[in-house]
Design an enzyme around this catalytic site. Structure first.
Site, PDB file in Angstrom:
ATOM      1  N   LYS A 100       6.860  41.840   0.351  1.00  0.00           N
ATOM      2  CA  LYS A 100       6.232  43.153   0.054  1.00  0.00           C
ATOM      3  C   LYS A 100       6.359  43.542  -1.409  1.00  0.00           C
ATOM      4  CE  LYS A 100      10.339  43.680   2.135  1.00  0.00           C
ATOM      5  NZ  LYS A 100      10.835  42.971   3.299  1.00  0.00           N
ATOM      6  N   GLU A 124       0.189  39.781   6.175  1.00  0.00           N
ATOM      7  CA  GLU A 124       0.450  40.642   7.344  1.00  0.00           C
ATOM      8  C   GLU A 124       1.941  40.971   7.498  1.00  0.00           C
ATOM      9  OE1 GLU A 124      -1.808  42.057   9.792  1.00  0.00           O
ATOM     10  OE2 GLU A 124       0.078  43.098  10.147  1.00  0.00           O
ATOM     11  N   VAL A 127       4.389  44.182   5.797  1.00  0.00           N
ATOM     12  CA  VAL A 127       4.638  45.536   6.333  1.00  0.00           C
ATOM     13  C   VAL A 127       4.894  45.417   7.829  1.00  0.00           C
ATOM     14  CG1 VAL A 127       3.694  47.841   6.735  1.00  0.00           C
ATOM     15  CG2 VAL A 127       3.127  46.616   4.628  1.00  0.00           C
ATOM     16  N   GLY A 129       7.099  43.775   9.538  1.00  0.00           N
ATOM     17  CA  GLY A 129       7.604  42.499  10.067  1.00  0.00           C
ATOM     18  C   GLY A 129       6.637  41.894  11.067  1.00  0.00           C
ATOM     19  N   GLU A 185      21.104  44.217   3.732  1.00  0.00           N
ATOM     20  CA  GLU A 185      21.485  43.194   2.761  1.00  0.00           C
ATOM     21  C   GLU A 185      22.908  43.499   2.273  1.00  0.00           C
ATOM     22  OE1 GLU A 185      19.228  40.802   2.092  1.00  0.00           O
ATOM     23  OE2 GLU A 185      17.815  41.835   3.384  1.00  0.00           O
ATOM     24  N   ASP A 196      12.424  49.752  -0.432  1.00  0.00           N
ATOM     25  CA  ASP A 196      11.730  48.844   0.496  1.00  0.00           C
ATOM     26  C   ASP A 196      10.599  49.595   1.220  1.00  0.00           C
ATOM     27  OD1 ASP A 196      11.755  46.248   2.213  1.00  0.00           O
ATOM     28  OD2 ASP A 196      11.938  47.851   3.690  1.00  0.00           O
ATOM     29  N   LYS A 200       6.288  49.248   1.080  1.00  0.00           N
ATOM     30  CA  LYS A 200       5.456  49.141   2.292  1.00  0.00           C
ATOM     31  C   LYS A 200       4.417  50.257   2.346  1.00  0.00           C
ATOM     32  CE  LYS A 200       9.119  46.696   4.752  1.00  0.00           C
ATOM     33  NZ  LYS A 200      10.364  46.890   5.505  1.00  0.00           N
TER      34      LYS A 200
HETATM   35  N1  HSE Z   1      15.404  45.210   4.860  1.00  0.00           N
HETATM   36  C1  HSE Z   1      14.169  45.398   5.541  1.00  0.00           C
HETATM   37  C2  HSE Z   1      14.364  46.365   6.693  1.00  0.00           C
HETATM   38  C3  HSE Z   1      13.682  44.053   6.033  1.00  0.00           C
HETATM   39  O1  HSE Z   1      15.508  46.684   7.026  1.00  0.00           O
HETATM   40  O2  HSE Z   1      13.394  46.848   7.260  1.00  0.00           O
HETATM   41  C4  HSE Z   1      12.249  44.024   6.430  1.00  0.00           C
HETATM   42  O3  HSE Z   1      11.382  44.347   5.404  1.00  0.00           O
END
Ligand code: HSE
Length: 411
Positions: A100, A124, A127, A129, A185, A196, A200
């Site tokens: 992304k 795809e 966004v 997953g 992470e 993040d 998205k």
């Molecule tokens: N770190 C992201 C989340 C992973 O927790 O949604 C998927 O983009």
């Protein structure tokens, strides 16, 4: 048909695994005798791994192999992903990515490269997953003008908030649990600070409204300042706190776009989206509200979306299947101070005096209460107005310490 994978991390290894377990089905869906992973590019060694022999360290091996017509990019980050993807497209190879950060920052450039070289660039999995959301917006909702898109776009923060709401866990403990469970992470900044989710919502807004939206034009706030007191006040109000990415079509070819925590009513479909699940609500002018729900992260879920794109790329190898948007334009995303909302405010001060003053300043406020609140704590929800105006009014509330300020949304 030979393909290559760049990046053998969580998603990349999931792609190899999905192709291994569903190989026949995958091949049948694209009319091939087989779909085989020929190379896996990664700088690390994977001794004893089932795909150990496919690991290569030189990108040029993929670039120069004419038989590899589809390349999967699951490296993450912008560099060298951008350079590698650009080179593949220029060499006439279609590319599928789950990255992304790359799509949000460089999507516009990569679409053009794909077009110039008559190949596909598909994303795809970037966004939601494993949730089918971008293609359905582009194809199945093609008859609509999309007016609004909003969602829970980050699994890690949704897990943390769920633990705070239902287990009364502190933010710090919930984050630790998310890390122990492998959701967050090691450096969870991009999750908890909202970056993040910002990438998205940029991709969603670009697709829904037609022009590239860059992350630095989107006001972004994470969940690090949310406390259990705020969770309790949200409950007293009749809702929950969620980290929402949202974007809306405005008059005059402009949009609003934002990521921040928000109070969401219990009646909203988004309030019931818990743990690591994601949901994306799309508001079309013909269809009304449509909501996409599922696993927004994780190895096999994300790989499911990547492999579906690989199948599409193979099926459309000589006949491009384009999805994308136009270049960015200046001042397209309005400043957040011009966006209408209402605020939940929690503050410290002389409760009786301050709430009377708040009523005089804001007009019709809703006062909230919670059990065992300190004598000098009070909370209320403001009427709806532009954020800038609400901020000016809040500054007039003298002799109080503002402890929390969270937007209240109506989805
Ligand atoms: N770190 C992201 C989340 C992973 O927790 O949604 C998927 O983009």
């Amino acid at each position: 048909m030979d393909i290559a994978i760049m990046g053998y991390g969580v998603v990349g290894s999931g792609v190899a695994e999905v192709i291994a377990i569903n190989g026949e089905k995958v091949a049948a869906k694209c009319g091939q005798p087989s779909v085989d992973v020929k190379y896996i590019l990664d700088l690390r060694d994977f001794p004893g791994d089932v795909n150990e022999k496919k690991i290569i360290k030189d990108f040029n091996v993929i670039l120069n192999d004419k038989d590899v017509k589809v390349v999967v990019e699951t490296m993450g980050g912008q560099h060298p992903a951008f350079e590698f993807v650009s080179s593949c497209l220029k060499a006439g190879k279609s590319v599928v990515t789950s990255n992304k950060e790359l799509v949000a920052a460089k999507g516009d450039v990569l679409f053009k490269l794909a077009k110039e070289n008559n190949v596909n660039f598909m994303f795809e999995a970037s966004v939601g997953g494993g949730i089918p959301v971008l293609r359905p917006i582009d194809r199945c909702l093609a008859a609509n003008q999309i007016d609004e898109v909003a969602g829970i776009l980050n699994g890690t923060t949704n897990f943390i908030l769920t633990m705070m709401i239902y287990n009364s866990m502190s933010f710090e403990d919930a984050l630790k649990l998310a890390q122990d469970n492998g959701y967050a992470e090691k450096d969870p900044t991009a999750d908890i600070e909202g970056f993040d989710a910002c990438r998205k919502i940029c991709i969603l807004a670009s697709l829904c409204f037609g022009k590239h939206v860059f992350p630095d034009s989107v006001y972004t706030e994470g969940i690090t300042k949310i406390t259990l007191e705020d969770v309790e006040y949200a409950r007293a109000w009749g809702g929950v706190i969620k980290l929402l990415g949202r974007a809306k079509r405005l008059e005059g070819d402009k949009i609003s776009a934002m990521v921040s925590p928000a109070f969401v009513k219990n009646e909203s479909i988004l309030s019931g989206v818990n743990d690591v699940f994601n949901a994306i609500l799309v508001r079309g002018n013909a269809v009304g509200d449509v909501c996409f729900y599922g696993r927004g992260a994780g190895k096999m879920a994300t790989a499911s979306a990547v492999v579906a794109d690989v199948i599409d790329c193979i099926n459309y190898i000589d006949n491009r299947k384009a999805m994308g948007w136009d270049d960015a334009v200046e001042n397209y995303v309005v400043d957040h101070s011009d966006v209408e909302t209402s605020f939940y405010i929690r503050a410290k001060g002389d409760k009786v005096f301050a709430l009377k003053a708040a009523e005089e300043i804001f007009g019709d406020i809703s006062i909230l209460n919670r059990n065992n609140a300190p004598e000098d704590e009070f909370a209320f929800v403001t009427p709806v107005a532009k954020e800038g105006i609400l901020a000016e009014k809040l500054a007039k509330l003298a002799d109080v310490e503002i402890l929390s300020k969270i937007r209240v949304e109506n989805y």
